[in-house]
Design a protein around this motif. Sequence first.
Motif, PDB file in Angstrom:
ATOM      1  N   TYR A 123       0.769  -1.050  -0.009  1.00  0.00           N
ATOM      2  CA  TYR A 123      -0.024  -0.007  -0.131  1.00  0.00           C
ATOM      3  C   TYR A 123       0.837   1.316   0.115  1.00  0.00           C
ATOM      4  CZ  TYR A 123      -3.824   3.086   1.191  1.00  0.00           C
ATOM      5  OH  TYR A 123      -4.852   4.219   0.887  1.00  0.00           O
ATOM      6  N   LEU A 166      -5.224   7.285  -7.214  1.00  0.00           N
ATOM      7  CA  LEU A 166      -4.453   6.183  -6.469  1.00  0.00           C
ATOM      8  C   LEU A 166      -4.800   4.910  -6.754  1.00  0.00           C
ATOM      9  CD1 LEU A 166      -2.726   5.374  -3.780  1.00  0.00           C
ATOM     10  CD2 LEU A 166      -4.746   5.349  -2.613  1.00  0.00           C
ATOM     11  N   TYR A 167      -6.100   4.713  -7.077  1.00  0.00           N
ATOM     12  CA  TYR A 167      -6.518   3.113  -7.626  1.00  0.00           C
ATOM     13  C   TYR A 167      -5.975   2.957  -9.021  1.00  0.00           C
ATOM     14  CZ  TYR A 167      -9.840   3.678  -3.479  1.00  0.00           C
ATOM     15  OH  TYR A 167     -10.234   3.541  -2.521  1.00  0.00           O
ATOM     16  N   TYR A 197      -5.631  -5.292   2.581  1.00  0.00           N
ATOM     17  CA  TYR A 197      -5.831  -6.341   3.577  1.00  0.00           C
ATOM     18  C   TYR A 197      -4.538  -6.972   4.215  1.00  0.00           C
ATOM     19  CZ  TYR A 197     -10.807  -6.993   3.279  1.00  0.00           C
ATOM     20  OH  TYR A 197     -12.164  -6.792   2.892  1.00  0.00           O
ATOM     21  N   PHE A 235     -17.279  -4.094  -4.639  1.00  0.00           N
ATOM     22  CA  PHE A 235     -16.917  -2.556  -5.157  1.00  0.00           C
ATOM     23  C   PHE A 235     -17.436  -2.287  -6.499  1.00  0.00           C
ATOM     24  CE2 PHE A 235     -14.844   1.359  -5.095  1.00  0.00           C
ATOM     25  CZ  PHE A 235     -14.063   1.305  -6.289  1.00  0.00           C
ATOM     26  N   ASN A 241     -22.347   6.597   3.238  1.00  0.00           N
ATOM     27  CA  ASN A 241     -21.173   6.373   3.857  1.00  0.00           C
ATOM     28  C   ASN A 241     -19.673   7.197   3.494  1.00  0.00           C
ATOM     29  OD1 ASN A 241     -21.993   4.977   5.832  1.00  0.00           O
ATOM     30  ND2 ASN A 241     -21.638   2.840   4.986  1.00  0.00           N
ATOM     31  N   ILE A 242     -19.702   7.060   2.148  1.00  0.00           N
ATOM     32  CA  ILE A 242     -18.310   7.518   1.642  1.00  0.00           C
ATOM     33  C   ILE A 242     -18.190   9.127   1.875  1.00  0.00           C
ATOM     34  CG2 ILE A 242     -17.054   7.624  -0.375  1.00  0.00           C
ATOM     35  CD1 ILE A 242     -17.886   5.154  -1.140  1.00  0.00           C
ATOM     36  N   PHE A 288     -11.572  13.969   6.934  1.00  0.00           N
ATOM     37  CA  PHE A 288     -10.277  14.564   6.752  1.00  0.00           C
ATOM     38  C   PHE A 288     -10.289  16.171   6.675  1.00  0.00           C
ATOM     39  CE2 PHE A 288      -8.469  10.916   5.043  1.00  0.00           C
ATOM     40  CZ  PHE A 288      -9.247  10.300   4.612  1.00  0.00           C
ATOM     41  N   ALA A 313      -5.311   7.543   4.400  1.00  0.00           N
ATOM     42  CA  ALA A 313      -6.267   6.526   4.648  1.00  0.00           C
ATOM     43  C   ALA A 313      -7.565   6.845   3.528  1.00  0.00           C
ATOM     44  CB  ALA A 313      -6.934   6.682   6.040  1.00  0.00           C
ATOM     45  N   ILE A 314      -7.272   7.915   2.960  1.00  0.00           N
ATOM     46  CA  ILE A 314      -8.357   8.249   1.842  1.00  0.00           C
ATOM     47  C   ILE A 314      -8.317   7.223   0.713  1.00  0.00           C
ATOM     48  CG2 ILE A 314      -6.853   9.316   0.164  1.00  0.00           C
ATOM     49  CD1 ILE A 314      -8.987  11.336  -0.180  1.00  0.00           C
ATOM     50  N   GLY A 315      -7.469   6.537   0.772  1.00  0.00           N
ATOM     51  CA  GLY A 315      -7.339   5.234  -0.177  1.00  0.00           C
ATOM     52  C   GLY A 315      -8.487   4.130   0.401  1.00  0.00           C
ATOM     53  N   TRP A 316      -8.673   4.234   1.577  1.00  0.00           N
ATOM     54  CA  TRP A 316      -9.551   3.096   2.194  1.00  0.00           C
ATOM     55  C   TRP A 316     -11.000   3.402   2.039  1.00  0.00           C
ATOM     56  CZ3 TRP A 316      -6.964   3.324   7.379  1.00  0.00           C
ATOM     57  CH2 TRP A 316      -5.768   2.819   7.459  1.00  0.00           C
ATOM     58  N   MET A 317     -11.344   4.742   2.021  1.00  0.00           N
ATOM     59  CA  MET A 317     -12.735   5.219   2.034  1.00  0.00           C
ATOM     60  C   MET A 317     -13.788   4.730   0.982  1.00  0.00           C
ATOM     61  SD  MET A 317     -12.635   6.722   4.809  1.00  0.00           S
ATOM     62  CE  MET A 317     -11.165   6.836   5.963  1.00  0.00           C
ATOM     63  N   PRO A 318     -13.185   5.055  -0.289  1.00  0.00           N
ATOM     64  CA  PRO A 318     -14.384   4.442  -1.317  1.00  0.00           C
ATOM     65  C   PRO A 318     -14.477   3.175  -1.280  1.00  0.00           C
ATOM     66  CG  PRO A 318     -12.640   6.086  -2.000  1.00  0.00           C
ATOM     67  CD  PRO A 318     -12.144   5.626  -0.901  1.00  0.00           C
ATOM     68  N   VAL A 319     -13.505   2.200  -0.756  1.00  0.00           N
ATOM     69  CA  VAL A 319     -14.041   0.830  -0.663  1.00  0.00           C
ATOM     70  C   VAL A 319     -14.493   0.211   0.365  1.00  0.00           C
ATOM     71  CG1 VAL A 319     -11.919   0.342  -2.436  1.00  0.00           C
ATOM     72  CG2 VAL A 319     -11.637   0.245   0.216  1.00  0.00           C
ATOM     73  N   ALA A 320     -14.767   1.256   1.284  1.00  0.00           N
ATOM     74  CA  ALA A 320     -15.186   0.606   2.806  1.00  0.00           C
ATOM     75  C   ALA A 320     -16.628   0.610   2.696  1.00  0.00           C
ATOM     76  CB  ALA A 320     -14.824   1.480   3.817  1.00  0.00           C
ATOM     77  N   ASN A 321     -17.177  -0.406   3.319  1.00  0.00           N
ATOM     78  CA  ASN A 321     -18.709  -0.587   3.137  1.00  0.00           C
ATOM     79  C   ASN A 321     -19.281  -0.147   4.439  1.00  0.00           C
ATOM     80  OD1 ASN A 321     -18.438  -1.930   0.749  1.00  0.00           O
ATOM     81  ND2 ASN A 321     -18.019  -3.983   1.693  1.00  0.00           N
ATOM     82  N   LEU A 322     -18.361  -0.153   5.693  1.00  0.00           N
ATOM     83  CA  LEU A 322     -19.012   0.323   6.905  1.00  0.00           C
ATOM     84  C   LEU A 322     -18.723   1.514   7.231  1.00  0.00           C
ATOM     85  CD1 LEU A 322     -17.535  -2.628   9.266  1.00  0.00           C
ATOM     86  CD2 LEU A 322     -19.878  -2.166   7.860  1.00  0.00           C
ATOM     87  N   PRO A 323     -19.650   2.552   7.880  1.00  0.00           N
ATOM     88  CA  PRO A 323     -19.250   3.848   8.244  1.00  0.00           C
ATOM     89  C   PRO A 323     -17.915   3.747   9.007  1.00  0.00           C
ATOM     90  CG  PRO A 323     -21.115   2.932   9.330  1.00  0.00           C
ATOM     91  CD  PRO A 323     -20.716   2.124   8.477  1.00  0.00           C
ATOM     92  N   LEU A 333      -9.096   1.505   9.557  1.00  0.00           N
ATOM     93  CA  LEU A 333      -8.779   0.330   8.847  1.00  0.00           C
ATOM     94  C   LEU A 333      -9.709  -1.014   8.892  1.00  0.00           C
ATOM     95  CD1 LEU A 333      -6.731  -0.719   6.652  1.00  0.00           C
ATOM     96  CD2 LEU A 333      -5.218  -1.497   8.667  1.00  0.00           C
ATOM     97  N   THR A 391     -12.774  -0.680   7.145  1.00  0.00           N
ATOM     98  CA  THR A 391     -12.622  -0.778   5.867  1.00  0.00           C
ATOM     99  C   THR A 391     -12.568  -2.244   5.521  1.00  0.00           C
ATOM    100  OG1 THR A 391     -11.453   1.136   5.848  1.00  0.00           O
ATOM    101  CG2 THR A 391     -11.241  -0.212   3.730  1.00  0.00           C
ATOM    102  N   THR A 392     -12.007  -2.960   6.027  1.00  0.00           N
ATOM    103  CA  THR A 392     -11.843  -4.431   5.826  1.00  0.00           C
ATOM    104  C   THR A 392     -12.900  -5.326   6.514  1.00  0.00           C
ATOM    105  OG1 THR A 392     -10.136  -4.932   7.485  1.00  0.00           O
ATOM    106  CG2 THR A 392      -9.425  -4.064   5.200  1.00  0.00           C
TER     107      THR A 392
END
Lengths: 253, 647
Positions: free
Chosen positions: A127, A170-171, A192, A215, A241-242, A249, B16-26, B496, B499-500
């Motif tokens: 990462y 980033l992605y 992960y 996703f 959520n997003i 931030f 951690a902005i990289g995790w935000m769009p993929v996270a399913n939980l708040p 984190l 996110t996971t």
Amino acid sequence: MLRLALRKDLSRCVSVMLMFFREEWEVEGLQTVGFLLIVCSSLKLLHFLGLIDFSAEDSIEDDFELSTVCHRPEGLEKLQEQTKFTKKELQVLYRGFKNECPSGVVNEDTFKLIYSQFFPQGDSSTYAHFLFEAFDTNKNGSVSFEDFVIGLSIILRGTINDRLNWAFNLYDLNKDGCITKEEMLDIMKSIYDMMGKYTYPCMQDDAPREHVENFFQKMDRNHDGVVTIDEFIESCHKDENIMQSMQLFDNVI
Amino acid sequence: MAAGVAAWLPFARAAAIGWMPVANLPMPVAPTDKNKCQDELIVLNVSGRRFQTWRNTLDRYPDTLLGSSEKEFFFNEETREYFFDRDPDVFRSILNFYRTGKLHYPRYECITAYDEELAFFGIIPEIISDCCYEEYKDRKRENAERLMDDLEDSKDSKLPNMTFRETMWRAFENPHTSTMALVFYYVTGFFIAISVITNVVETVPCGSTPNQRDIPCGERYTVAFFCMDTACVMIFTVEYLMRLFAAPSRYRFMRSVMSIIDVVAILPYYIGLVMTNNEDVSGAFVTLRVFRVFRIFKFSRHSQGLRILGYTLKSCASELGFLLFSLTMAIIIFATVMFYAEKGSASSKFTSIPASFWYTIVTMTTLGYGDMVPKTIAGKIFGSICSLSGVLVIALPVPVIVSNFSRIYHQNQRADKRKAQKVQKARLARMRISKTGSSNAFLHSKRNGMLNQALELTQLPYRMKISDQSSTGEKRHLNKTTSIIESQHHHLLHCLEKTTNHEFVDEQLFEQSYLESGLQTFPSRSPSLSSREGITGTCCSRRAKKSSPPPNATHTHTLTHPHKHNLQELSAIHIQCGEQQTLNTSRSSLNMMQDESASLNCKSSSQVTTAIISIPTPPTNNSPCSPETPTNPPSNSSAGVVKVSAL
């Protein structure tokens, strides 16, 4: 018959010669060897003392690595124009940056090392690599303070769209404008990996893949297998959520 | 925690902005920086010398005096600075520790003074960085040994009442304790000398009878020498038996080197007594007399230097081994070469390779007897090379042995190198514990932090109820500001987890759950309520049924989620109430709050297991018990396991 006799004579001759030489050489040979040894060792000694020089041997003792180039950032005012940080914030950021990287630039290994200290339980190197690629906008293998602070400014002080753009960047590992499933899988695996082994519930091997499927289900509107920037931004806007997490931030610094 | 890179925490949180769009939980709420004062310079006045640093620098290590609220005790109101009445020179190293993350030990500093300063400022010495750690440990060991020596000396002067046996042992070991011991010491020394001289003089030819050649004195004055020998052996035997009697641990005494020397010294005499007239073994009997010379080693009890020499040789075993090995190699090489070089010459003494060994040894040690000399040219060349290399090979390890000897001699006592390895292992173990402690800190404060935050929401009625806790409330407030970095780091890790959708646990729990769940596979994402509840319910309730874990085990899986968020999925809460004093976060008020909350909510020491299902209702904050109870009241909390399934 003649040939046979000749051969016998020849062999006898050779054997006699060999015997003769052997006896002689037993003494003479050793003398020669001793002589050669002395000659070689004296040459070596002279070379060691520096009196003669063998050009074939290149001494690599003075092979100092050029110390890392020192990089200074542009002035405070210029950075203030480029980013949305205040002067004090820039000062604090620079102090922390310079403390960890006195030479003024971060290379990928240092980057990974710093980032790994925040995640002691897992492996955050992949990462961190992706992050490094995202911060290093001019692709020169090192992140200077300007890159660093510009990136942070987008994330921490930018609009929601700016932030989403940055995340998309980033992605998108190969920067071609769309996220494929493989790219997303790499990213997901790296996230992960940061969790490490000891998690509850136990980490399944297909967890990243399932997450990626989820996703794509959410983001890929036209189901063409890739997520473009517009699909991404649109879907993110729709997800509460997003949106909420993007607001986290606002007050990091 | 990454104390050294605390300045990069904003970056890590931004990343951690990289995790935000993929996270399913708040995501959980970020800890707010209540008194978010800009970083300020604080002045530390140490005995008049003023040091200045940023407050954030000191906050990097909240477990130390300067990083925690303990320094407030030293705050001087008039001058608005922190005053410490300590050594400013040592303080320099300590402050550099905060700045650079590395603690260095200055060589000129006295070890005890340094240790005291470290203890005062709450820094453990194990953190000393590798560049200085060896030096530190060596000095510490020397100091400890010196202290032990002093202690032993002072100890000997007291102890009024000891048993006779102990007195005797002490007299043997340390002849200066009493006059009797001194007398005994000198008498034995005298007799050892007599015995050795007797052995020597025995073989001198003295006087010649006219009919025969010179006969040695031993055979001339047999009786006299025999009497002398007997007397000495009797004295030695008595001494040995007395030592054996007085030794605190007879088995250990019998195994010690000195006692073996004693036995070897007196045994030949007795063996000689037993088999005097047996002609067959008289040859062996003569050989046994050689062992009488070992009596001279008994002098080592009398001489400290001899003991040190023996110890040096023992401790330089590796250098001696190297010397021997290299010598052997060189001898074999040169002997072979000389043999083949001299084979041609007519009357050469180099008849075989082993015969050449003698020449090689004599030449390499620069003795040069001259009984074997090479005659051919090749032999002379190689012979000279041999003597040159001999000088080198012998000269190399000798200084090492010499320096060892002088070092040991000056110190007089030194711990074994093996003990150092044990210390190193212990040090690594301690550092590992403190590192795992830091990663476990997240797990600890998950409970504390969450419960604390949950309590924060119930602030007003709660605080008012406990009026006398205003001071502790303030203290808690202060604690929160000083560990804001910690809370931010934990928030990051919590994001984190969200996110996971997995949680950090520690090793023991992981193995427990792994063993228990066995082949159960948890449905990963698709939340089918009943199945999920069933599995987690059984899994976790089984755990809950276990007796409360030993105090040292870091607990568990108390996963309290602040109910402020709308939970989209199931989460299970396990609270083990009752004996929970094991949370050892550094500042105790967090503990205090948590215990109180625990005691408030659990009437008995039962283990309450509740399962909350997502109901998007606004959280109710009225009662203090709200963090734990779901919107549906629990059925009945009897002793044992209470499992509530709300549907």
